[in-house]
Enzyme design. Structure first.
Site, PDB file in Angstrom:
ATOM      1  N   VAL A 127       1.244  -3.848   3.828  1.00  6.60           N
ATOM      2  CA  VAL A 127       1.146  -5.117   4.565  1.00  6.60           C
ATOM      3  C   VAL A 127       2.395  -6.004   4.469  1.00  6.60           C
ATOM      4  O   VAL A 127       2.486  -7.003   5.164  1.00  6.60           O
ATOM      5  CB  VAL A 127      -0.106  -5.946   4.163  1.00  6.60           C
ATOM      6  CG1 VAL A 127      -1.372  -5.303   4.668  1.00  6.60           C
ATOM      7  CG2 VAL A 127      -0.151  -6.202   2.675  1.00  6.60           C
TER       8      VAL A 127
ATOM      9  N   SER B 282       0.793  -1.235   0.000  1.00 10.40           N
ATOM     10  CA  SER B 282       0.000   0.000   0.000  1.00 10.40           C
ATOM     11  C   SER B 282       0.821   1.279   0.000  1.00 10.40           C
ATOM     12  O   SER B 282       0.252   2.356  -0.167  1.00 10.40           O
ATOM     13  CB  SER B 282      -0.944   0.017   1.196  1.00 10.40           C
ATOM     14  OG  SER B 282      -2.069  -0.754   0.889  1.00 10.40           O
TER      15      SER B 282
ATOM     16  N   TYR C 180      -3.291  -2.763 -10.557  1.00 12.93           N
ATOM     17  CA  TYR C 180      -3.227  -2.582  -9.098  1.00 12.93           C
ATOM     18  C   TYR C 180      -2.335  -3.653  -8.440  1.00 12.93           C
ATOM     19  O   TYR C 180      -1.482  -3.343  -7.603  1.00 12.93           O
ATOM     20  CB  TYR C 180      -4.649  -2.623  -8.522  1.00 12.93           C
ATOM     21  CG  TYR C 180      -4.672  -2.609  -7.012  1.00 12.93           C
ATOM     22  CD1 TYR C 180      -4.395  -1.433  -6.306  1.00 12.93           C
ATOM     23  CD2 TYR C 180      -4.946  -3.765  -6.281  1.00 12.93           C
ATOM     24  CE1 TYR C 180      -4.392  -1.425  -4.915  1.00 12.93           C
ATOM     25  CE2 TYR C 180      -4.945  -3.761  -4.901  1.00 12.93           C
ATOM     26  CZ  TYR C 180      -4.665  -2.589  -4.223  1.00 12.93           C
ATOM     27  OH  TYR C 180      -4.646  -2.581  -2.849  1.00 12.93           O
TER      28      TYR C 180
HETATM   29  N1  GLU Z   1      -1.922  -5.667  -2.102  1.00 11.02           N
HETATM   30  C1  GLU Z   1      -2.552  -5.512  -0.836  1.00 11.02           C
HETATM   31  C2  GLU Z   1      -4.058  -5.670  -0.973  1.00 11.02           C
HETATM   32  O1  GLU Z   1      -4.609  -5.114  -1.869  1.00 11.02           O
HETATM   33  C3  GLU Z   1      -2.202  -4.168  -0.279  1.00 11.02           C
HETATM   34  C4  GLU Z   1      -2.751  -3.979   1.094  1.00 11.02           C
HETATM   35  C5  GLU Z   1      -1.931  -3.089   1.951  1.00 11.02           C
HETATM   36  O2  GLU Z   1      -0.717  -3.025   1.916  1.00 11.02           O
HETATM   37  O3  GLU Z   1      -2.608  -2.407   2.737  1.00 11.02           O
HETATM   38  O4  GLU Z   1      -4.696  -6.332  -0.236  1.00 11.02           O
END
Ligand code: GLU
Length: 305
Positions: A259, A61, A189
């Site tokens: 995350v 994120s 994304y």
């Molecule tokens: N790729 C992760 C998701 O979309 C990113 C989440 C994050 O880092 O908050 O769930």
């Protein structure tokens, strides 16, 4: 500064043991829960670091402010804000943000998944491949590292375990907030989240945001100063998921967590900070990372409040 970082690192190491590495994307479960690294780039260009700061991990994120920046550069703030609001949701990053009322753009912001998914559609380009390449180009420029690329294993893992993000994207589409093909947008994304960085890269991105859009040392302008204000303000209120209020009290600077355990922090006019500590708290924020930032903020009076 190095001595201070080393000391804080040792003090905060035990906190990593209280957190858990994210495993809802299976590839992320391979992160070492004991890792802890910090990298600081000051406004005058001085680099200081300690611990596992050259360990590679995925940006996750922390790419959201870069997606926002690219969307702002391509469309200007008025259009971006019409498509995705700026108010904190008070909910987790992947919450289904629809209650009794139909979902509208004011219910999401660029730091939650729904907002970031819409940001992918606001990047200019003839194809989603071109849009992603432009985002990667901006990431490399902000990070001061032209070698940055995608971690293919994490990308595949995200793509094949992305049901929640698919649900979010279809909900956006059914409410008229997303026009393009869900799979194409999500592919952009997922790849964006899988960009591989280290603490140095995050500190460099933070340093550009703290320097109001100019690269450290060369002072070359990457984006206009008002966009730094826009991005930093949203980082302050929404950057640490639904833990942003508490983070504002404990640390007091704009920041974004991911995350995989990264945190990028912006100390306006003073420094950019990159942290890596993959053991997370219940809200998905790096536990040791927040503790280290809290101590650093106290020691150097970093809070903007
Ligand atoms: N790729 C992760 C998701 O979309 C990113 C989440 C994050 O880092 O908050 O769930």
């Amino acid at each position: 500064m190095e001595e201070l970082l080393e000391r804080l690192l040792e003090e905060c190491r035990p906190a990593t043991g209280q957190g858990r590495v994210a495993d809802y994307i299976p590839e992320l479960a391979k992160g070492n829960p004991e890792a802890l690294g910090v990298y600081v780039i000051g406004s005058e260009g001085k680099h200081s670091w300690a611990g596992d700061c050259r360990q590679k991990f995925t940006i996750q994120s922390v790419v959201k402010p870069i997606l926002l920046l690219q969307a702002l550069l391509d469309n200007g703030p008025d259009l971006v804000q019409k498509r995705v609001g700026v108010e904190a949701t008070g909910k987790p990053f992947d919450a289904i943000n629809a209650g009794e009322r139909a979902l509208d753009s004011g219910h999401i912001n660029p730091m939650v998944n729904m907002g970031a998914i819409v940001m992918c559609t606001l990047i200019r380009g003839g194809s989603y491949e071109e849009r992603f390449q432009r985002l990667l180009g901006l990431t490399r420029q902000l990070a001061g590292d032209n070698e940055i690329g995608v971690d293919e294993a994490v990308y595949q893992s995200e793509k094949s375990h992305g049901s929640k993000n698919r649900a979010l994207a279809y909900l956006l589409k059914s409410n008229g907030l997303l026009e393009d093909s869900v799979e194409e947008v999500l592919d952009c994304y997922f790849r964006a989240c899988s960009i591989q960085v280290d603490c140095r890269a995050l500190a460099h991105i933070g340093a550009v945001l703290s320097n109001r859009g100019r690269l450290p040392v060369s002072n070359e302008r990457v984006f206009p100063a008002p966009l730094a204000r826009y991005v930093n303000a949203i980082l302050m209120t929404c950057g640490m998921y639904d833990g942003s209020g508490e983070f504002a009290i404990r640390v007091g600077v704009p920041a974004k967590s991911g995350v995989a355990g990264g945190i990028m922090a912006v100390v306006p006019t003073r420094m950019g900070i990159g942290i890596y500590a993959p053991a997370l708290d219940q809200k998905g924020n790096s536990l040791g990372g927040i503790q280290l930032l809290e101590q650093l903020s106290k020691a150097l009076y970093l809070s903007i409040f």
